[in-house]
Motif scaffolding. Structure first.
Motif, short mmCIF file in Angstrom:
data_model
loop_
_atom_site.label_atom_id
_atom_site.label_comp_id
_atom_site.label_asym_id
_atom_site.label_seq_id
_atom_site.Cartn_x
_atom_site.Cartn_y
_atom_site.Cartn_z
N ALA A 329 -36.15 11.36 71.54
CA ALA A 329 -37.04 10.74 72.52
C ALA A 329 -38.04 9.77 71.89
O ALA A 329 -38.61 8.93 72.58
N ASP A 352 -38.20 14.38 79.88
CA ASP A 352 -39.19 13.77 78.98
C ASP A 352 -39.42 12.33 79.40
O ASP A 352 -38.71 11.79 80.25
N GLY A 356 -35.23 7.51 76.31
CA GLY A 356 -34.18 7.61 77.33
C GLY A 356 -32.95 6.80 77.02
O GLY A 356 -32.29 7.00 76.00
N ALA A 359 -32.17 5.30 73.61
CA ALA A 359 -31.67 6.17 72.55
C ALA A 359 -30.16 6.35 72.68
O ALA A 359 -29.45 6.47 71.68
N PRO A 363 -26.39 6.30 69.62
CA PRO A 363 -26.38 7.74 69.36
C PRO A 363 -26.33 7.99 67.86
O PRO A 363 -25.56 7.33 67.15
N ASP A 364 -27.18 8.91 67.40
CA ASP A 364 -27.21 9.15 65.95
C ASP A 364 -26.69 10.54 65.58
O ASP A 364 -26.64 10.89 64.42
N GLY A 365 -26.31 11.34 66.56
CA GLY A 365 -25.72 12.63 66.23
C GLY A 365 -24.23 12.60 66.55
O GLY A 365 -23.69 11.54 66.87
N ASP A 366 -23.58 13.75 66.49
CA ASP A 366 -22.16 13.74 66.82
C ASP A 366 -21.91 14.39 68.18
O ASP A 366 -20.79 14.71 68.53
N GLY A 367 -23.00 14.57 68.96
CA GLY A 367 -22.80 14.98 70.35
C GLY A 367 -22.30 16.38 70.56
O GLY A 367 -21.67 16.67 71.57
N GLY A 369 -24.33 18.94 70.92
CA GLY A 369 -25.33 19.63 71.71
C GLY A 369 -25.03 19.62 73.19
O GLY A 369 -24.97 20.67 73.84
N1 LIG Z 1 -34.15 13.62 75.16
C1 LIG Z 1 -33.34 12.60 74.88
N2 LIG Z 1 -33.79 11.32 74.86
C2 LIG Z 1 -32.96 10.31 74.58
N3 LIG Z 1 -31.66 10.45 74.31
C3 LIG Z 1 -31.14 11.68 74.29
C4 LIG Z 1 -31.93 12.83 74.57
N4 LIG Z 1 -31.14 13.91 74.52
C5 LIG Z 1 -29.91 13.47 74.19
N5 LIG Z 1 -29.91 12.13 74.05
C6 LIG Z 1 -28.74 11.29 73.73
O1 LIG Z 1 -27.58 12.01 74.01
C7 LIG Z 1 -26.76 12.06 72.87
C8 LIG Z 1 -26.00 13.37 72.85
O2 LIG Z 1 -26.84 14.48 72.55
P1 LIG Z 1 -26.28 15.71 71.77
O3 LIG Z 1 -27.32 16.77 71.72
O4 LIG Z 1 -24.98 16.06 72.39
O5 LIG Z 1 -25.99 15.13 70.35
P2 LIG Z 1 -26.99 14.95 69.14
O6 LIG Z 1 -28.28 15.60 69.44
O7 LIG Z 1 -27.01 13.49 68.83
O8 LIG Z 1 -26.25 15.70 67.98
P3 LIG Z 1 -26.18 17.28 67.81
O9 LIG Z 1 -26.85 17.92 68.99
O10 LIG Z 1 -24.71 17.58 67.78
O11 LIG Z 1 -26.85 17.59 66.54
C9 LIG Z 1 -27.66 11.88 71.71
O12 LIG Z 1 -27.00 11.33 70.61
C10 LIG Z 1 -28.71 10.92 72.25
O13 LIG Z 1 -28.23 9.60 72.17
#
Ligand SMILES: Nc1ncnc2c1ncn2[C@@H]1O[C@H](COP(=O)(O)OP(=O)(O)OP(=O)(O)O)[C@@H](O)[C@H]1O
Ligand SMILES: [Mg+2]
Length: 406
Positions: A329, A352, A356, A359, A363-367, A369
């Motif tokens: 965020a 939050d 939004g 971000a 994406p900087d993670g591998d999704g 979550g």
């Molecule tokens: N609160 C947020 N604000 C902005 N973008 C978000 C938020 N939550 C999730 N995202 C977006 O959604 C994507 C997917 O989230 P996800 O939790 O699946 O993956 P990650 O957090 O990037 O990696 P991981 O959870 O696997 O460590 C994120 O990469 C980010 O771009």
């Protein structure tokens, strides 16, 4: 295993070679007839040929019942023309009726019975009928009693029907055996599939738990460390607070990991390992607030006593959503956690006012979550919506139906 007695071992060996056994049986039958009739009766070469033609096909009665029966029928018809004796080898006829009933397709089974009965009448008329052919080929009347004739035909007919019925019994047994074998194979397949499914569900579950525990605590630790690093120079007190928070979070993560690994090692321990529930969400929010995010918890409605599965799901969804707020965020954002106890379902929202949609473009993670959150919600009959909010920020919205309450 103790060795089987020799007799049953011999029987097993015979069962393994049904065709060879059938050939031996047919040959034995021929030999018996030869011993019984060979010396006394006036068997000519044609009679022996016909005997071979009747008995030979018996060896194929299981492998190829229909062609074998056809050979017996043709031989039987030839017998009517070629010999004046009622050959003992005619036992092949009821034997073939039996074989057709037991091993052949349905139509052949019925045709076998009809042909057998017809053969009974033909043979009776031909060999016991009111006429016979003398050596010069002239038909001579014997004036036989028609009742006697009917009796002979009836006796052969009863033999044919009895063979047919016995064949049907055998057929039923074979079918039941085949059905049982098939069922066993199916059951085995089903069990394997269930095992594989259970294993993969369990793997997915463990992956979700690992991800949520590790990602959350590390995010909190990183946020604290970053904060402490800046605060350290100006305000050593604040740095000490951050370090305390870091060690507390680390310890909690370690405990969570231990209980997870305990589940992995013992399987059943899962029941006893205390899992976080909805009530623990307050402490979680507090925890995250201490790491520097301005977050509030709001509850609507009367809390419902949920089973542990949905409770854990609600907790983990909040945990991962807050972790994502910390990660994605951006600084200086606020967050709200809302638990709404609706009549049918618990609704969990984490909102939050951060970056939004921006971000999400990078994406900087591998999704893992969001995937895990959605799996958790679906596992308990619920659903999950995730995305940027109108007017900025990001929102996670989960619905967890109460289902059948405890
Ligand atoms: N609160 C947020 N604000 C902005 N973008 C978000 C938020 N939550 C999730 N995202 C977006 O959604 C994507 C997917 O989230 P996800 O939790 O699946 O993956 P990650 O957090 O990037 O990696 P991981 O959870 O696997 O460590 C994120 O990469 C980010 O771009
Ligand atoms: Mg994440």
């Amino acid at each position: 295993m103790e060795p089987a007695p020799p007799l049953s071992r011999f029987a097993d060996r015979l069962r393994a070679r049904p065709f060879e056994v059938d050939i031996a049986l047919a040959a034995l039958l021929g030999l018996a007839l030869l011993v019984l009739f060979g010396s006394t009766a006036s068997y000519g070469p044609a009679d022996w040929l016909l005997t071979a033609g009747l008995l030979g096909p018996l060896a194929w009665r299981r492998r190829a019942p229909v062609p074998a029966a056809a050979v017996v029928v043709v031989t039987g018809l030839a017998e009517l023309l070629l010999t004046d004796q009622f050959l003992a080898a005619n036992v092949a006829a009821p034997a073939m009726v039996y074989a057709l009933a037991a091993y052949a397709p349905r139509w052949a089974e019925r045709a076998g019975l009809a042909t057998g009965l017809l053969g009974a009448v033909l043979a009776t008329v031909r060999y016991y009928g009111p006429y016979y052919r003398d050596d010069s080929g002239v038909w001579i009347s014997t004036g036989i009693d028609p009742f006697q004739l009917a009796f002979v035909a009836g006796a052969i007919g009863v033999l044919v029907v009895a063979s047919w019925a016995m064949g049907l019994v055998k057929r039923g047994r074979l079918q039941r055996e085949a059905a049982m074998r098939e069922r066993a194979v199916l059951l085995e397949l089903e069990r394997d599939q269930e095992l594989r499914l259970a294993a993969s569900t369990e793997r997915a579950r463990i992956a979700r738990e690992m991800h949520d525990v590790v990602a959350h605590s590390l995010s909190v630790v990183i946020a604290q460390a970053d904060g402490g690093r800046y605060a350290g120079r100006a305000d050593p007190e604040a740095a000490v607070g951050a370090l305390e928070q870091i060690s507390a979070t680390g310890r909690q993560a370690l405990a969570d990991m231990r209980s997870l690994l305990g589940v992995l090692r013992e399987g059943d321990a899962q029941e006893f390992a205390p899992q976080p529930d909805v009530a623990a969400i307050g402490a979680l929010v507090e925890d995250v607030r201490r790491s520097g995010l301005d977050v509030d918890l709001v509850q609507d409605g009367e809390p419902v006593d949920l089973p542990s599965g949905p409770q854990l799901a609600a907790y983990r969804i909040v945990q991962e959503s807050l972790t994502n707020v910390l990660k994605h965020a951006g600084p200086a954002s606020r967050a709200w956690v809302r638990l709404q106890w609706r009549p049918e379902a618990l609704e969990v929202s984490v909102l939050d006012d951060g970056r939004g949609a921006a971000a999400m473009l990078a994406p900087d993670g591998d999704g893992q979550g969001v995937l895990g959150m959605r799996e958790r919600a679906q596992l308990h009959g619920g659903r999950l919506a995730v995305g940027p909010r109108h007017g900025g920020g990001f929102g996670v919205h989960a619905v967890l139906p109460y289902g059948r309450r405890r």
